[in-house]
Design a protein around this motif. Structure first.
Motif, PDB file in Angstrom:
ATOM      1  N   GLU A   1      29.263  53.641  28.046  1.00  0.00           N
ATOM      2  CA  GLU A   1      28.396  52.701  27.323  1.00  0.00           C
ATOM      3  C   GLU A   1      29.012  51.309  27.199  1.00  0.00           C
ATOM      4  OE1 GLU A   1      27.052  54.386  23.646  1.00  0.00           O
ATOM      5  OE2 GLU A   1      26.295  56.210  24.592  1.00  0.00           O
ATOM      6  N   ILE A   2      29.590  50.822  28.307  1.00  0.00           N
ATOM      7  CA  ILE A   2      30.166  49.474  28.345  1.00  0.00           C
ATOM      8  C   ILE A   2      29.764  48.788  29.649  1.00  0.00           C
ATOM      9  CG2 ILE A   2      32.179  49.880  26.863  1.00  0.00           C
ATOM     10  CD1 ILE A   2      33.806  50.458  29.371  1.00  0.00           C
ATOM     11  N   GLU A   3      29.978  47.472  29.693  1.00  0.00           N
ATOM     12  CA  GLU A   3      29.704  46.702  30.901  1.00  0.00           C
ATOM     13  C   GLU A   3      30.941  46.676  31.793  1.00  0.00           C
ATOM     14  OE1 GLU A   3      26.783  45.418  31.623  1.00  0.00           O
ATOM     15  OE2 GLU A   3      25.853  45.987  29.710  1.00  0.00           O
ATOM     16  N   LYS A   4      30.728  46.379  33.083  1.00  0.00           N
ATOM     17  CA  LYS A   4      31.866  46.293  34.007  1.00  0.00           C
ATOM     18  C   LYS A   4      32.786  45.137  33.653  1.00  0.00           C
ATOM     19  CE  LYS A   4      31.855  47.472  38.250  1.00  0.00           C
ATOM     20  NZ  LYS A   4      31.693  47.608  39.710  1.00  0.00           N
ATOM     21  N   THR A   5      32.278  44.192  32.883  1.00  0.00           N
ATOM     22  CA  THR A   5      33.078  43.029  32.491  1.00  0.00           C
ATOM     23  C   THR A   5      33.976  43.331  31.283  1.00  0.00           C
ATOM     24  OG1 THR A   5      31.201  42.282  31.138  1.00  0.00           O
ATOM     25  CG2 THR A   5      31.402  41.364  33.362  1.00  0.00           C
ATOM     26  N   ALA A   6      33.926  44.534  30.760  1.00  0.00           N
ATOM     27  CA  ALA A   6      34.732  44.891  29.585  1.00  0.00           C
ATOM     28  C   ALA A   6      36.227  44.774  29.905  1.00  0.00           C
ATOM     29  CB  ALA A   6      34.406  46.315  29.148  1.00  0.00           C
ATOM     30  N   THR A   7      37.002  44.375  28.911  1.00  0.00           N
ATOM     31  CA  THR A   7      38.456  44.287  29.088  1.00  0.00           C
ATOM     32  C   THR A   7      39.057  45.689  29.085  1.00  0.00           C
ATOM     33  OG1 THR A   7      38.910  44.191  26.708  1.00  0.00           O
ATOM     34  CG2 THR A   7      38.464  42.092  27.833  1.00  0.00           C
ATOM     35  N   ASP A   8      40.317  45.781  29.513  1.00  0.00           N
ATOM     36  CA  ASP A   8      40.996  47.079  29.516  1.00  0.00           C
ATOM     37  C   ASP A   8      41.049  47.675  28.112  1.00  0.00           C
ATOM     38  OD1 ASP A   8      41.331  46.684  32.176  1.00  0.00           O
ATOM     39  OD2 ASP A   8      43.521  46.420  32.120  1.00  0.00           O
ATOM     40  N   GLU A   9      41.286  46.833  27.118  1.00  0.00           N
ATOM     41  CA  GLU A   9      41.337  47.316  25.736  1.00  0.00           C
ATOM     42  C   GLU A   9      39.976  47.825  25.288  1.00  0.00           C
ATOM     43  OE1 GLU A   9      43.791  47.941  23.578  1.00  0.00           O
ATOM     44  OE2 GLU A   9      45.045  47.538  25.339  1.00  0.00           O
ATOM     45  N   GLU A  10      38.909  47.151  25.717  1.00  0.00           N
ATOM     46  CA  GLU A  10      37.560  47.592  25.376  1.00  0.00           C
ATOM     47  C   GLU A  10      37.232  48.911  26.065  1.00  0.00           C
ATOM     48  OE1 GLU A  10      35.272  43.329  24.538  1.00  0.00           O
ATOM     49  OE2 GLU A  10      35.480  44.069  26.610  1.00  0.00           O
TER      50      GLU A  10
ATOM     51  N   ILE B   1      37.767  54.811  35.948  1.00  0.00           N
ATOM     52  CA  ILE B   1      38.039  53.411  35.619  1.00  0.00           C
ATOM     53  C   ILE B   1      39.545  53.150  35.571  1.00  0.00           C
ATOM     54  CG2 ILE B   1      37.748  51.607  33.866  1.00  0.00           C
ATOM     55  CD1 ILE B   1      35.113  52.952  33.090  1.00  0.00           C
ATOM     56  N   GLN B   2      40.292  54.127  35.082  1.00  0.00           N
ATOM     57  CA  GLN B   2      41.755  53.998  35.058  1.00  0.00           C
ATOM     58  C   GLN B   2      42.304  53.752  36.457  1.00  0.00           C
ATOM     59  OE1 GLN B   2      42.931  57.674  32.911  1.00  0.00           O
ATOM     60  NE2 GLN B   2      44.256  56.354  31.686  1.00  0.00           N
ATOM     61  N   LYS B   3      41.867  54.564  37.416  1.00  0.00           N
ATOM     62  CA  LYS B   3      42.330  54.440  38.784  1.00  0.00           C
ATOM     63  C   LYS B   3      41.884  53.117  39.396  1.00  0.00           C
ATOM     64  CE  LYS B   3      42.410  59.426  39.712  1.00  0.00           C
ATOM     65  NZ  LYS B   3      41.777  60.529  40.473  1.00  0.00           N
ATOM     66  N   GLU B   4      40.642  52.753  39.117  1.00  0.00           N
ATOM     67  CA  GLU B   4      40.078  51.529  39.660  1.00  0.00           C
ATOM     68  C   GLU B   4      40.846  50.287  39.179  1.00  0.00           C
ATOM     69  OE1 GLU B   4      36.164  49.157  38.394  1.00  0.00           O
ATOM     70  OE2 GLU B   4      35.687  51.084  39.330  1.00  0.00           O
ATOM     71  N   ARG B   5      41.273  50.319  37.897  1.00  0.00           N
ATOM     72  CA  ARG B   5      41.926  49.153  37.305  1.00  0.00           C
ATOM     73  C   ARG B   5      43.442  49.284  37.201  1.00  0.00           C
ATOM     74  NH1 ARG B   5      38.540  46.474  32.419  1.00  0.00           N
ATOM     75  NH2 ARG B   5      36.444  46.501  33.328  1.00  0.00           N
TER      76      ARG B   5
END
Length: 245
Positions: free
Chosen positions: A187-196, A238-242
Protein backbone atom coordinates in the motif's frame (compact mmCIF):
# COMPACT_ATOMS: atom_id res chain seq x y z
CA UNK A 1 -26.36 -15.73 37.36
CA UNK A 2 -28.17 -12.67 35.96
CA UNK A 3 -31.26 -14.71 35.11
CA UNK A 4 -31.66 -15.98 38.69
CA UNK A 5 -31.25 -12.52 40.20
CA UNK A 6 -33.80 -11.17 37.73
CA UNK A 7 -36.17 -14.03 38.60
CA UNK A 8 -36.00 -13.22 42.32
CA UNK A 9 -36.56 -9.51 41.70
CA UNK A 10 -39.46 -10.31 39.39
CA UNK A 11 -41.02 -12.58 42.02
CA UNK A 12 -41.08 -9.80 44.59
CA UNK A 13 -42.67 -7.40 42.09
CA UNK A 14 -45.21 -9.62 40.29
CA UNK A 15 -44.93 -12.90 42.18
CA UNK A 16 -44.81 -16.03 40.00
CA UNK A 17 -45.46 -14.32 36.61
CA UNK A 18 -42.78 -11.77 37.49
CA UNK A 19 -40.30 -14.55 38.30
CA UNK A 20 -40.84 -16.14 34.88
CA UNK A 21 -40.54 -12.79 33.12
CA UNK A 22 -37.40 -11.94 35.10
CA UNK A 23 -35.83 -15.31 34.32
CA UNK A 24 -36.47 -14.90 30.58
CA UNK A 25 -35.17 -11.32 30.57
CA UNK A 26 -32.08 -12.34 32.56
CA UNK A 27 -31.39 -15.21 30.15
CA UNK A 28 -31.58 -12.79 27.22
CA UNK A 29 -29.12 -10.42 28.90
CA UNK A 30 -26.70 -13.28 29.58
CA UNK A 31 -26.84 -14.37 25.94
CA UNK A 32 -26.21 -10.83 24.77
CA UNK A 33 -23.26 -10.19 27.05
CA UNK A 34 -21.92 -13.67 27.56
CA UNK A 35 -18.62 -15.18 26.47
CA UNK A 36 -17.75 -15.96 22.88
CA UNK A 37 -16.79 -19.53 23.63
CA UNK A 38 -19.16 -20.94 21.01
CA UNK A 39 -17.95 -18.66 18.23
CA UNK A 40 -14.40 -18.06 19.45
CA UNK A 41 -14.14 -14.39 18.57
CA UNK A 42 -14.61 -14.70 14.84
CA UNK A 43 -17.51 -12.58 16.00
CA UNK A 44 -16.99 -9.31 17.83
CA UNK A 45 -19.16 -8.29 20.74
CA UNK A 46 -21.86 -6.00 19.41
CA UNK A 47 -24.53 -6.06 22.07
CA UNK A 48 -26.44 -8.37 19.74
CA UNK A 49 -26.70 -12.13 20.01
CA UNK A 50 -23.65 -14.09 18.93
CA UNK A 51 -23.82 -16.25 15.83
CA UNK A 52 -22.60 -19.80 15.56
CA UNK A 53 -19.64 -20.94 13.44
CA UNK A 54 -22.20 -22.81 11.32
CA UNK A 55 -23.99 -19.55 10.50
CA UNK A 56 -20.64 -18.02 9.56
CA UNK A 57 -19.93 -21.02 7.35
CA UNK A 58 -23.28 -20.82 5.56
CA UNK A 59 -22.80 -17.13 4.84
CA UNK A 60 -19.28 -17.84 3.59
CA UNK A 61 -20.68 -20.47 1.21
CA UNK A 62 -23.29 -18.03 -0.03
CA UNK A 63 -20.61 -15.46 -0.87
CA UNK A 64 -18.62 -18.19 -2.65
CA UNK A 65 -21.64 -18.94 -4.83
CA UNK A 66 -22.07 -15.23 -5.66
CA UNK A 67 -18.47 -14.99 -6.88
CA UNK A 68 -18.69 -18.23 -8.87
CA UNK A 69 -21.78 -16.94 -10.69
CA UNK A 70 -20.46 -13.35 -11.06
CA UNK A 71 -19.50 -13.76 -14.73
CA UNK A 72 -22.80 -15.40 -15.65
CA UNK A 73 -21.63 -19.00 -15.61
CA UNK A 74 -20.67 -21.67 -13.10
CA UNK A 75 -17.01 -22.40 -13.83
CA UNK A 76 -15.94 -26.00 -12.99
CA UNK A 77 -12.44 -24.79 -12.03
CA UNK A 78 -13.84 -22.37 -9.49
CA UNK A 79 -16.14 -25.03 -8.07
CA UNK A 80 -13.17 -27.38 -7.80
CA UNK A 81 -11.14 -24.67 -6.06
CA UNK A 82 -13.80 -24.38 -3.36
CA UNK A 83 -14.09 -28.16 -3.03
CA UNK A 84 -10.33 -28.73 -2.76
CA UNK A 85 -9.93 -25.84 -0.35
CA UNK A 86 -12.50 -27.27 2.04
CA UNK A 87 -11.11 -30.78 1.62
CA UNK A 88 -7.58 -29.68 2.55
CA UNK A 89 -8.89 -27.50 5.38
CA UNK A 90 -11.51 -29.69 7.05
CA UNK A 91 -10.82 -33.23 5.90
CA UNK A 92 -12.94 -35.42 3.63
CA UNK A 93 -15.92 -36.20 5.87
CA UNK A 94 -16.69 -32.68 7.04
CA UNK A 95 -15.79 -31.12 3.68
CA UNK A 96 -18.24 -33.39 1.86
CA UNK A 97 -21.01 -32.35 4.26
CA UNK A 98 -20.11 -28.68 3.72
CA UNK A 99 -20.03 -29.12 -0.04
CA UNK A 100 -23.46 -30.76 -0.06
CA UNK A 101 -24.74 -27.60 1.60
CA UNK A 102 -22.79 -25.53 -0.92
CA UNK A 103 -24.43 -27.32 -3.84
CA UNK A 104 -27.84 -26.43 -2.38
CA UNK A 105 -26.78 -22.81 -1.86
CA UNK A 106 -25.42 -22.35 -5.38
CA UNK A 107 -28.70 -23.53 -6.93
CA UNK A 108 -30.60 -20.65 -5.33
CA UNK A 109 -31.37 -18.00 -7.92
CA UNK A 110 -31.02 -14.93 -5.73
CA UNK A 111 -28.72 -14.41 -2.77
CA UNK A 112 -28.34 -10.89 -1.44
CA UNK A 113 -24.66 -9.98 -1.14
CA UNK A 114 -25.61 -6.79 0.67
CA UNK A 115 -27.67 -8.63 3.29
CA UNK A 116 -25.01 -11.28 3.89
CA UNK A 117 -22.19 -8.74 4.11
CA UNK A 118 -24.16 -6.52 6.49
CA UNK A 119 -24.65 -9.57 8.72
CA UNK A 120 -20.93 -10.45 8.57
CA UNK A 121 -19.75 -6.86 9.01
CA UNK A 122 -21.70 -6.52 12.25
CA UNK A 123 -20.32 -9.75 13.69
CA UNK A 124 -16.71 -10.12 12.53
CA UNK A 125 -13.47 -8.27 13.09
CA UNK A 126 -11.97 -6.26 10.26
CA UNK A 127 -9.00 -8.66 9.99
CA UNK A 128 -11.36 -11.59 9.41
CA UNK A 129 -13.21 -9.67 6.69
CA UNK A 130 -9.90 -8.99 4.94
CA UNK A 131 -9.14 -12.72 4.88
CA UNK A 132 -12.66 -13.45 3.69
CA UNK A 133 -12.11 -11.11 0.73
CA UNK A 134 -8.74 -12.78 0.04
CA UNK A 135 -10.48 -16.17 -0.08
CA UNK A 136 -13.11 -14.87 -2.52
CA UNK A 137 -10.38 -13.47 -4.78
CA UNK A 138 -8.80 -16.93 -4.82
CA UNK A 139 -12.06 -18.43 -6.09
CA UNK A 140 -12.47 -15.82 -8.82
CA UNK A 141 -8.90 -16.35 -10.02
CA UNK A 142 -9.07 -20.15 -9.94
CA UNK A 143 -9.64 -20.34 -13.71
CA UNK A 144 -6.49 -18.30 -14.34
CA UNK A 145 -8.07 -14.89 -14.82
CA UNK A 146 -10.17 -12.26 -13.12
CA UNK A 147 -12.98 -11.04 -15.38
CA UNK A 148 -14.21 -7.42 -15.11
CA UNK A 149 -17.56 -8.67 -13.78
CA UNK A 150 -15.81 -10.68 -11.06
CA UNK A 151 -13.66 -7.70 -10.03
CA UNK A 152 -16.78 -5.52 -9.96
CA UNK A 153 -18.61 -8.02 -7.75
CA UNK A 154 -15.59 -8.35 -5.43
CA UNK A 155 -15.39 -4.55 -5.18
CA UNK A 156 -19.10 -4.44 -4.38
CA UNK A 157 -18.72 -7.07 -1.66
CA UNK A 158 -15.69 -5.23 -0.24
CA UNK A 159 -17.83 -2.11 0.00
CA UNK A 160 -20.59 -3.94 1.86
CA UNK A 161 -17.96 -5.44 4.21
CA UNK A 162 -16.55 -1.92 4.75
CA UNK A 163 -13.10 -2.95 3.55
CA UNK A 164 -11.00 0.13 2.73
CA UNK A 165 -9.98 0.95 -0.84
CA UNK A 166 -6.25 0.56 -0.13
CA UNK A 167 -6.80 -2.84 1.47
CA UNK A 168 -8.90 -3.92 -1.50
CA UNK A 169 -6.19 -2.87 -3.97
CA UNK A 170 -3.54 -4.59 -1.83
CA UNK A 171 -5.41 -7.89 -1.88
CA UNK A 172 -6.15 -7.63 -5.61
CA UNK A 173 -2.44 -7.07 -6.27
CA UNK A 174 -1.80 -10.53 -4.84
CA UNK A 175 -3.80 -12.02 -7.70
CA UNK A 176 -3.30 -9.57 -10.58
CA UNK A 177 0.44 -9.33 -11.31
CA UNK A 178 1.98 -6.07 -12.48
CA UNK A 179 5.35 -4.29 -12.41
CA UNK A 180 4.59 -2.41 -9.20
CA UNK A 181 2.79 -5.33 -7.58
CA UNK A 182 4.95 -5.46 -4.46
CA UNK A 183 4.34 -1.78 -3.78
CA UNK A 184 0.58 -2.18 -4.16
CA UNK A 185 0.58 -5.05 -1.68
CA UNK A 186 2.38 -2.86 0.87
CA UNK A 187 0.00 0.00 0.00
CA UNK A 188 2.75 2.46 -0.98
CA UNK A 189 3.97 4.21 -4.13
CA UNK A 190 7.15 3.28 -5.99
CA UNK A 191 8.48 6.71 -5.03
CA UNK A 192 8.43 5.79 -1.32
CA UNK A 193 11.73 6.11 0.55
CA UNK A 194 13.48 3.07 2.02
CA UNK A 195 12.32 4.12 5.49
CA UNK A 196 8.74 4.41 4.25
CA UNK A 197 9.04 0.93 2.73
CA UNK A 198 10.23 -0.50 6.06
CA UNK A 199 7.47 1.28 7.96
CA UNK A 200 4.83 0.06 5.48
CA UNK A 201 6.08 -3.51 5.85
CA UNK A 202 5.90 -3.34 9.66
CA UNK A 203 2.36 -1.92 9.44
CA UNK A 204 1.16 -4.54 6.96
CA UNK A 205 2.87 -7.42 8.78
CA UNK A 206 1.11 -6.37 11.96
CA UNK A 207 -2.25 -5.91 10.22
CA UNK A 208 -2.17 -9.26 8.44
CA UNK A 209 -0.39 -11.42 11.01
CA UNK A 210 -2.35 -14.70 11.42
CA UNK A 211 -2.39 -14.20 15.19
CA UNK A 212 -4.73 -11.24 14.67
CA UNK A 213 -7.27 -13.47 12.91
CA UNK A 214 -8.64 -15.30 15.94
CA UNK A 215 -11.12 -17.74 14.46
CA UNK A 216 -12.17 -21.37 14.53
CA UNK A 217 -12.77 -21.25 10.78
CA UNK A 218 -9.80 -23.04 9.25
CA UNK A 219 -10.43 -21.69 5.75
CA UNK A 220 -10.14 -18.11 6.99
CA UNK A 221 -7.12 -18.93 9.17
CA UNK A 222 -5.30 -20.48 6.20
CA UNK A 223 -6.18 -17.45 4.12
CA UNK A 224 -4.54 -15.27 6.76
CA UNK A 225 -1.34 -17.32 6.57
CA UNK A 226 -1.28 -17.06 2.77
CA UNK A 227 -1.82 -13.33 2.82
CA UNK A 228 0.90 -12.81 5.44
CA UNK A 229 3.31 -14.74 3.20
CA UNK A 230 2.40 -12.47 0.28
CA UNK A 231 3.22 -9.40 2.39
CA UNK A 232 6.60 -10.91 3.32
CA UNK A 233 7.27 -11.83 -0.30
CA UNK A 234 6.43 -8.29 -1.46
CA UNK A 235 8.86 -6.80 1.05
CA UNK A 236 11.62 -9.24 0.06
CA UNK A 237 11.09 -8.30 -3.60
CA UNK A 238 11.54 -4.60 -2.82
CA UNK A 239 14.52 -5.37 -0.58
CA UNK A 240 16.31 -7.13 -3.43
CA UNK A 241 15.33 -4.47 -5.93
CA UNK A 242 16.69 -1.65 -3.74
CA UNK A 243 19.40 -3.48 -1.84
CA UNK A 244 17.72 -2.76 1.50
CA UNK A 245 19.35 -4.67 4.35
Amino acid sequence: MIKWVAAVVGYFILRFPGAILGFLLGSLLENMGGSESGAKSVFKSTGQQNVSPRDFELNLLSLCSIIIKADGQVNPQELEYVRQYFLSTYGKERANAIFRTFNEVIKKREISAQRICAYMEQRTRYEVRLQLLHFLFGIAQADGQLSPSEVAKLREIAGYLRVGRNDFESIMAMFVRSADNAYKILEIEKTATDEEVKKAYRTMAKKYHPDRVVTENEAIRKGAEEKFKEVQKAYETIQKERGIS
